[in-house]
Design a protein around this motif. Structure first.
Motif, PDB file in Angstrom:
ATOM      1  N   LEU A  26       0.827  -1.205   0.000  1.00  0.00           N
ATOM      2  CA  LEU A  26       0.000   0.000   0.000  1.00  0.00           C
ATOM      3  C   LEU A  26       0.867   1.263   0.000  1.00  0.00           C
ATOM      4  CD1 LEU A  26      -2.819  -1.017   2.515  1.00  0.00           C
ATOM      5  CD2 LEU A  26      -3.024  -0.762   0.028  1.00  0.00           C
ATOM      6  N   MET A  27       1.969   1.230   0.751  1.00  0.00           N
ATOM      7  CA  MET A  27       2.827   2.412   0.828  1.00  0.00           C
ATOM      8  C   MET A  27       3.634   2.618  -0.449  1.00  0.00           C
ATOM      9  SD  MET A  27       4.010   2.594   4.836  1.00  0.00           S
ATOM     10  CE  MET A  27       4.469   4.335   4.752  1.00  0.00           C
ATOM     11  N   HIS A  28       3.784   1.580  -1.237  1.00  0.00           N
ATOM     12  CA  HIS A  28       4.411   1.713  -2.547  1.00  0.00           C
ATOM     13  C   HIS A  28       3.434   2.258  -3.589  1.00  0.00           C
ATOM     14  CE1 HIS A  28       7.984  -0.632  -1.286  1.00  0.00           C
ATOM     15  NE2 HIS A  28       8.555  -0.087  -2.336  1.00  0.00           N
ATOM     16  N   HIS A  29       2.171   2.388  -3.205  1.00  0.00           N
ATOM     17  CA  HIS A  29       1.158   2.886  -4.149  1.00  0.00           C
ATOM     18  C   HIS A  29       0.360   4.012  -3.511  1.00  0.00           C
ATOM     19  CE1 HIS A  29       2.244  -1.095  -5.677  1.00  0.00           C
ATOM     20  NE2 HIS A  29       1.895  -0.641  -6.860  1.00  0.00           N
ATOM     21  N   PRO A  30       1.045   5.082  -3.103  1.00  0.00           N
ATOM     22  CA  PRO A  30       0.350   6.191  -2.443  1.00  0.00           C
ATOM     23  C   PRO A  30      -0.656   6.851  -3.367  1.00  0.00           C
ATOM     24  CG  PRO A  30       2.560   6.855  -3.101  1.00  0.00           C
ATOM     25  CD  PRO A  30       2.470   5.371  -3.336  1.00  0.00           C
ATOM     26  N   GLY A  31      -1.800   7.163  -2.802  1.00  0.00           N
ATOM     27  CA  GLY A  31      -2.829   7.835  -3.572  1.00  0.00           C
ATOM     28  C   GLY A  31      -3.692   6.914  -4.407  1.00  0.00           C
ATOM     29  N   SER A  32      -3.367   5.641  -4.430  1.00  0.00           N
ATOM     30  CA  SER A  32      -4.106   4.698  -5.283  1.00  0.00           C
ATOM     31  C   SER A  32      -5.054   3.837  -4.456  1.00  0.00           C
ATOM     32  CB  SER A  32      -3.135   3.777  -6.026  1.00  0.00           C
ATOM     33  OG  SER A  32      -2.279   4.511  -6.863  1.00  0.00           O
ATOM     34  N   VAL A  33      -6.196   3.539  -5.035  1.00  0.00           N
ATOM     35  CA  VAL A  33      -7.073   2.531  -4.456  1.00  0.00           C
ATOM     36  C   VAL A  33      -6.616   1.184  -4.995  1.00  0.00           C
ATOM     37  CG1 VAL A  33      -9.424   1.674  -4.272  1.00  0.00           C
ATOM     38  CG2 VAL A  33      -9.002   4.142  -4.309  1.00  0.00           C
ATOM     39  N   VAL A  34      -6.208   0.311  -4.097  1.00  0.00           N
ATOM     40  CA  VAL A  34      -5.691  -0.996  -4.493  1.00  0.00           C
ATOM     41  C   VAL A  34      -6.767  -2.043  -4.242  1.00  0.00           C
ATOM     42  CG1 VAL A  34      -3.847  -2.681  -4.184  1.00  0.00           C
ATOM     43  CG2 VAL A  34      -3.368  -0.242  -3.860  1.00  0.00           C
ATOM     44  N   SER A  35      -7.131  -2.753  -5.270  1.00  0.00           N
ATOM     45  CA  SER A  35      -8.214  -3.732  -5.144  1.00  0.00           C
ATOM     46  C   SER A  35      -7.754  -4.938  -4.331  1.00  0.00           C
ATOM     47  CB  SER A  35      -8.670  -4.200  -6.522  1.00  0.00           C
ATOM     48  OG  SER A  35      -7.682  -5.009  -7.134  1.00  0.00           O
ATOM     49  N   ARG A  36      -8.727  -5.651  -3.782  1.00  0.00           N
ATOM     50  CA  ARG A  36      -8.411  -6.882  -3.048  1.00  0.00           C
ATOM     51  C   ARG A  36      -7.745  -7.902  -3.970  1.00  0.00           C
ATOM     52  NH1 ARG A  36     -13.095  -4.873  -0.908  1.00  0.00           N
ATOM     53  NH2 ARG A  36     -13.242  -4.795   1.381  1.00  0.00           N
ATOM     54  N   ALA A  37      -8.203  -7.957  -5.214  1.00  0.00           N
ATOM     55  CA  ALA A  37      -7.614  -8.911  -6.160  1.00  0.00           C
ATOM     56  C   ALA A  37      -6.145  -8.590  -6.407  1.00  0.00           C
ATOM     57  CB  ALA A  37      -8.391  -8.882  -7.475  1.00  0.00           C
ATOM     58  N   GLU A  38      -5.808  -7.305  -6.563  1.00  0.00           N
ATOM     59  CA  GLU A  38      -4.417  -6.925  -6.796  1.00  0.00           C
ATOM     60  C   GLU A  38      -3.553  -7.239  -5.586  1.00  0.00           C
ATOM     61  OE1 GLU A  38      -1.728  -2.915  -7.720  1.00  0.00           O
ATOM     62  OE2 GLU A  38      -3.897  -2.880  -8.047  1.00  0.00           O
ATOM     63  N   LEU A  39      -4.065  -6.938  -4.395  1.00  0.00           N
ATOM     64  CA  LEU A  39      -3.307  -7.245  -3.181  1.00  0.00           C
ATOM     65  C   LEU A  39      -3.052  -8.744  -3.062  1.00  0.00           C
ATOM     66  CD1 LEU A  39      -5.008  -4.851  -0.611  1.00  0.00           C
ATOM     67  CD2 LEU A  39      -2.594  -4.824  -1.281  1.00  0.00           C
ATOM     68  N   THR A  40      -4.089  -9.527  -3.311  1.00  0.00           N
ATOM     69  CA  THR A  40      -3.934 -10.973  -3.225  1.00  0.00           C
ATOM     70  C   THR A  40      -2.900 -11.474  -4.223  1.00  0.00           C
ATOM     71  OG1 THR A  40      -6.228 -11.248  -2.498  1.00  0.00           O
ATOM     72  CG2 THR A  40      -5.146 -13.185  -3.441  1.00  0.00           C
ATOM     73  N   GLU A  41      -2.917 -10.909  -5.429  1.00  0.00           N
ATOM     74  CA  GLU A  41      -1.989 -11.332  -6.487  1.00  0.00           C
ATOM     75  C   GLU A  41      -0.541 -11.057  -6.113  1.00  0.00           C
ATOM     76  OE1 GLU A  41      -1.437 -13.109 -10.265  1.00  0.00           O
ATOM     77  OE2 GLU A  41      -3.245 -12.832  -9.080  1.00  0.00           O
ATOM     78  N   HIS A  42      -0.307  -9.956  -5.375  1.00  0.00           N
ATOM     79  CA  HIS A  42       1.061  -9.550  -5.072  1.00  0.00           C
ATOM     80  C   HIS A  42       1.555 -10.001  -3.696  1.00  0.00           C
ATOM     81  CE1 HIS A  42       2.018  -6.827  -8.482  1.00  0.00           C
ATOM     82  NE2 HIS A  42       0.714  -6.823  -8.608  1.00  0.00           N
ATOM     83  N   LEU A  43       0.651 -10.481  -2.846  1.00  0.00           N
ATOM     84  CA  LEU A  43       1.046 -10.847  -1.487  1.00  0.00           C
ATOM     85  C   LEU A  43       1.194 -12.345  -1.277  1.00  0.00           C
ATOM     86  CD1 LEU A  43      -1.137  -8.414   0.664  1.00  0.00           C
ATOM     87  CD2 LEU A  43       1.231  -8.131  -0.062  1.00  0.00           C
ATOM     88  N   TYR A  44       0.684 -13.133  -2.221  1.00  0.00           N
ATOM     89  CA  TYR A  44       0.700 -14.580  -2.033  1.00  0.00           C
ATOM     90  C   TYR A  44       1.284 -15.277  -3.248  1.00  0.00           C
ATOM     91  CZ  TYR A  44      -2.689 -13.394   1.595  1.00  0.00           C
ATOM     92  OH  TYR A  44      -3.318 -12.838   2.671  1.00  0.00           O
ATOM     93  N   ALA A  45       1.949 -16.404  -2.988  1.00  0.00           N
ATOM     94  CA  ALA A  45       2.439 -17.234  -4.080  1.00  0.00           C
ATOM     95  C   ALA A  45       1.253 -17.832  -4.821  1.00  0.00           C
ATOM     96  CB  ALA A  45       3.339 -18.340  -3.540  1.00  0.00           C
ATOM     97  N   GLN A  46       1.479 -18.225  -6.059  1.00  0.00           N
ATOM     98  CA  GLN A  46       0.398 -18.708  -6.918  1.00  0.00           C
ATOM     99  C   GLN A  46      -0.303 -19.924  -6.336  1.00  0.00           C
ATOM    100  OE1 GLN A  46      -0.405 -16.894  -9.397  1.00  0.00           O
ATOM    101  NE2 GLN A  46      -1.985 -18.121 -10.389  1.00  0.00           N
ATOM    102  N   ASP A  47       0.458 -20.791  -5.647  1.00  0.00           N
ATOM    103  CA  ASP A  47      -0.129 -22.021  -5.127  1.00  0.00           C
ATOM    104  C   ASP A  47      -0.621 -21.892  -3.691  1.00  0.00           C
ATOM    105  OD1 ASP A  47       2.326 -21.737  -3.965  1.00  0.00           O
ATOM    106  OD2 ASP A  47       3.044 -23.762  -4.414  1.00  0.00           O
ATOM    107  N   TYR A  48      -0.609 -20.659  -3.137  1.00  0.00           N
ATOM    108  CA  TYR A  48      -1.055 -20.445  -1.765  1.00  0.00           C
ATOM    109  C   TYR A  48      -2.582 -20.509  -1.705  1.00  0.00           C
ATOM    110  CZ  TYR A  48      -1.345 -18.263   2.864  1.00  0.00           C
ATOM    111  OH  TYR A  48      -1.586 -17.998   4.192  1.00  0.00           O
ATOM    112  N   GLU A  49      -3.098 -21.192  -0.687  1.00  0.00           N
ATOM    113  CA  GLU A  49      -4.555 -21.271  -0.520  1.00  0.00           C
ATOM    114  C   GLU A  49      -5.076 -19.931  -0.015  1.00  0.00           C
ATOM    115  OE1 GLU A  49      -7.916 -23.976   1.818  1.00  0.00           O
ATOM    116  OE2 GLU A  49      -5.809 -24.584   1.777  1.00  0.00           O
TER     117      GLU A  49
END
Length: 220
Positions: A161-184
């Motif tokens: 979030l702090m790398h994207h100041p001023g932006s609304v970050v969607s839940r889908a984008e956060l999930t994509e960048h915070l978890y490995a592809q095979d993470y449940e």
């Protein structure tokens, strides 16, 4: 923040993975050229560490294919020491930086941090939002000058979030960048981490934008 490590030598791939994971990154790996090209085109990464000598398809052609496909993800190319022609070819193909092997871990981490910052227009390694500071060099967070202990997932969420100041970050984008592809992935997990961050750093730090996602307060 999620990094793709493209390296076919198993020991070095493990070394890079451990180094980046210990610094708080989510790491995915590929050791084959065609697979690496597909992963880079189809998944969201904050940076890619790319070796040039790969089976299946070489790193330079993969890099050119990413750029031709419009992928702007920052890429750090690994080259053999003294192979100046590889460095020139890599930069011309669209690399953002290069590092000669063998390398020192702290230098690679510093270059990755700088690439991610530059890709979103941030110059300082210390990110600030009101009284909250996040130092990307040592993965430390403070509130009003006092250190605050965060879990690895809380830190990753705040850092993104702090790398994207001023932006609304969607839940889908956060999930994509915070978890490995095979993470449940649990749809409620993000809300839990956001709630914990609010308790530790202030109830108004992270705004929920209904139907869209999250945004740091103090930014418009």
């Amino acid at each position: 923040m999620k990094i793709l490590v493209v390296e076919d030598e198993p020991a070095l791939q493990r070394q890079l993975t451990r180094l980046l994971e210990e610094s708080g990154y989510v790491v995915e790996t590929s050791g084959e050229g065609r697979d690496a090209q597909y992963r880079g085109e189809s998944e969201a990464f904050d940076a890619i560490v790319l070796d040039l000598g790969l089976p299946g398809r070489d790193g330079l052609s993969i890099l050119r294919a990413w750029r031709e496909a419009g992928k702007a993800v920052p890429v750090l190319v690994l080259t053999a020491r003294g192979a100046w022609h590889e460095k020139v070819e890599g930069m011309d193909a669209g690399a953002d930086d290069y590092l000669s092997k063998p390398f020192h871990g702290p230098e690679l981490l510093a270059r990755v941090r700088a690439l991610i910052r530059r890709s979103i227009g941030i110059a300082s390694p210390v990110l600030r939002c009101g009284d909250v500071e996040l130092d990307t060099r040592n993965s430390q967070v403070s509130l009003g000058g006092q250190p605050v202990a965060l879990t690895s997932q809380e830190f990753r969420l705040l850092q993104y979030l702090m790398h994207h100041p001023g932006s609304v970050v969607s839940r889908a984008e956060l999930t994509e960048h915070l978890y490995a592809q095979d993470y449940e992935r649990d749809s409620n997990t993000l809300e839990v981490f956001v709630g914990r961050l609010r308790k530790k750093l202030g109830a108004d730090l992270i705004q929920t934008v209904r139907g869209m996602g999250y945004r740091l307060s103090g930014h418009v």
